[in-house]
Scaffold this active site. Sequence first.
Site, short mmCIF file in Angstrom:
data_model
loop_
_atom_site.label_atom_id
_atom_site.label_comp_id
_atom_site.label_asym_id
_atom_site.label_seq_id
_atom_site.Cartn_x
_atom_site.Cartn_y
_atom_site.Cartn_z
N ASP A 130 -111.01 -11.07 20.38
CA ASP A 130 -111.58 -12.29 20.98
C ASP A 130 -113.10 -12.11 21.07
O ASP A 130 -113.58 -11.13 21.63
CB ASP A 130 -110.98 -12.49 22.37
CG ASP A 130 -111.32 -13.85 22.95
OD1 ASP A 130 -110.42 -14.70 23.00
OD2 ASP A 130 -112.48 -14.05 23.34
N LEU A 131 -113.83 -13.04 20.44
CA LEU A 131 -115.29 -12.91 20.44
C LEU A 131 -115.82 -13.10 21.87
O LEU A 131 -115.34 -13.96 22.59
CB LEU A 131 -115.93 -13.96 19.55
CG LEU A 131 -115.57 -13.93 18.06
CD1 LEU A 131 -116.39 -14.97 17.31
CD2 LEU A 131 -115.82 -12.56 17.48
N ASP A 173 -111.88 -18.74 19.39
CA ASP A 173 -112.60 -17.57 18.87
C ASP A 173 -111.68 -16.35 18.85
O ASP A 173 -112.12 -15.23 19.03
CB ASP A 173 -113.86 -17.31 19.71
CG ASP A 173 -113.54 -17.18 21.19
OD1 ASP A 173 -112.36 -17.31 21.55
OD2 ASP A 173 -114.47 -16.94 21.98
#
Length: 530
Positions: A130-131, A173
């Site tokens: 997960d960014l 994301d």
Amino acid sequence: MVKGVTTRSGSPYQVAHSHLITTCATLAALILFVAVGAKVLPGAIGLGTSTPAAPALAVAFLLNIAIILFGWRRANDLTQILSALKAAEQEALDTAYTDHTTGLPNRRAMLRELERLSREGGKGTLILLDLDHFKKVNDLYGHLTGDHLLKSAGDAIVECLPPASFAARLGGDEFAVLIPDRESAEGTARRMVVALGSPISLGSVTAHVSVSAGIAPVDRSMEPLDMLRRADVAMYSVKRSGRNGLAWFDKEMEQQIQHRVALEEEIREGLEADEFVPYFQPLISLDTGELNGFEVLARWRSPRRGVVEPAEFIDVAEQSGQIGALSMRVMEKALVEARDWPSHLKLAVNISPTQFRDAHLAERIVKILAETGFPARRLEVEITENSLLEDREQALTIVQSLRNSGITIALDDFGTGYASLSQLHSLPFDRIKIDRSFIGALSSNEQGAAIVEAITQLGKSLSVPITAEGVETDSVREHLAALGCSDAQGWVFGRAVAGHVASMQFTRPPEPDASPDQQNDSRSAAGRKW
Ligand code: C2E
Ligand code: CA
Ligand code: CA
């Protein structure tokens, strides 16, 4: 286009069906051709005796040839349509399993892959990525740049993959990678953390993000959604401990999650049962030693847990979207309790960053003031710098409307967030509260003293009063006064207490020799110096 082919000619099944009928009809015509031909041809070429029915048979024979030719053409056409339909169906299938922003397989494709692993009894390792701070890039530079970043992140992830791995974008994301073994998983995840932690060039913009990676071993004993959930739990533990790193899933994490889910539910029930109440901690003027007001701090009077401190529930309430209801209810009760307290006493209430997602926050607060009859000038709203991080424009608009209504704004926990000293003059604050981590270090640490002094000086030059939090001893209090700090709060003056206890701090009986005027003035009745 795919849809066009399907509606014009029917589904591949229908086409195959009519293909079959055409083939059967052509075969029947062929059999007829052989049977009739055996009768007609010998006569036609003079090999036998001609029968009286010969002309009719000859016509039937010619018709038969026409049907065969027609059937052959039709079968040919149908074969072509069938292969076009099959290609279109494959394309539709690819579309349904592909994420178009990154070109990677999507969540559905990953679930199919995990199902296959589960069905075929295989095992592997799932990495969920997960960014961090993606939303900031999106908000700052727009969705096109956001999409560009997702594509670059997807490419970077693919470059780190060992052979026979499967990568997908799950949505937002979030990405997931299925690796066929256990041994290479951690090294792969680490490479991805390093790759995505480096600046990413997006044309005219360079994005600085990082990634949180959760790693979970998976095997056939698990359902695909359970596999994803485990990796997700591990990923969240990285987020909680500061992002930009990796963690393996373990059973303890699972228990923490279960505990959290249960707590969320308990908070929901607690809100319904109206168990959250305001406590009040005195705010003192260091110049005069007088009481200026109170900070409202939430407490949970839980029948099961007793009186619970915010450290145990504020985070969970924030993450489960309950903090708005909680803070507003506590504020409302505090305003009702303090409405008739001496009119110079202010109340300071805390508002969490996530509450600024609500565009109507200012209206809600003003409505509570109107309903409770508490004067706006006696209310101070404490916000932290993090409130300005998500949607700065919206947060500043809310702050401005609150100020327009006569409410003052304090910048809480100063020094722990992002705002630099130089930014402060452009922000609309009426007070700055220095975080207690600096105050605690004041006597033991020269740097702490330098920071407090710098903030105090800045407050003076901006004409913004400074409150020091967490004052626990008289020596710290004196040190702060010497540094020019105007106000303070802390255990040395008093802890947060229930309203009826707080009110005793200014409603003590007046001295017997006080004048009748003084006896009516609750402010001098308080008379107490801290
Ligand atoms: P905060 O706004 O920084 O509040 C000050 C915290 O410092 C309070 O903790 C207070 O009890 C504690 N404190 C005060 N003096 C001293 C001291 O001398 N020494 C030490 N060690 N601590 C001191 P509390 O009550 O546990 O609240 C914690 C945080 O929870 C608050 O930090 C605030 O951010 C949040 N909070 C509390 N009530 C609410 C609420 O109704 N809504 C929202 N959104 N947040 C709240
Ligand atoms: Ca506060
Ligand atoms: Ca604070």
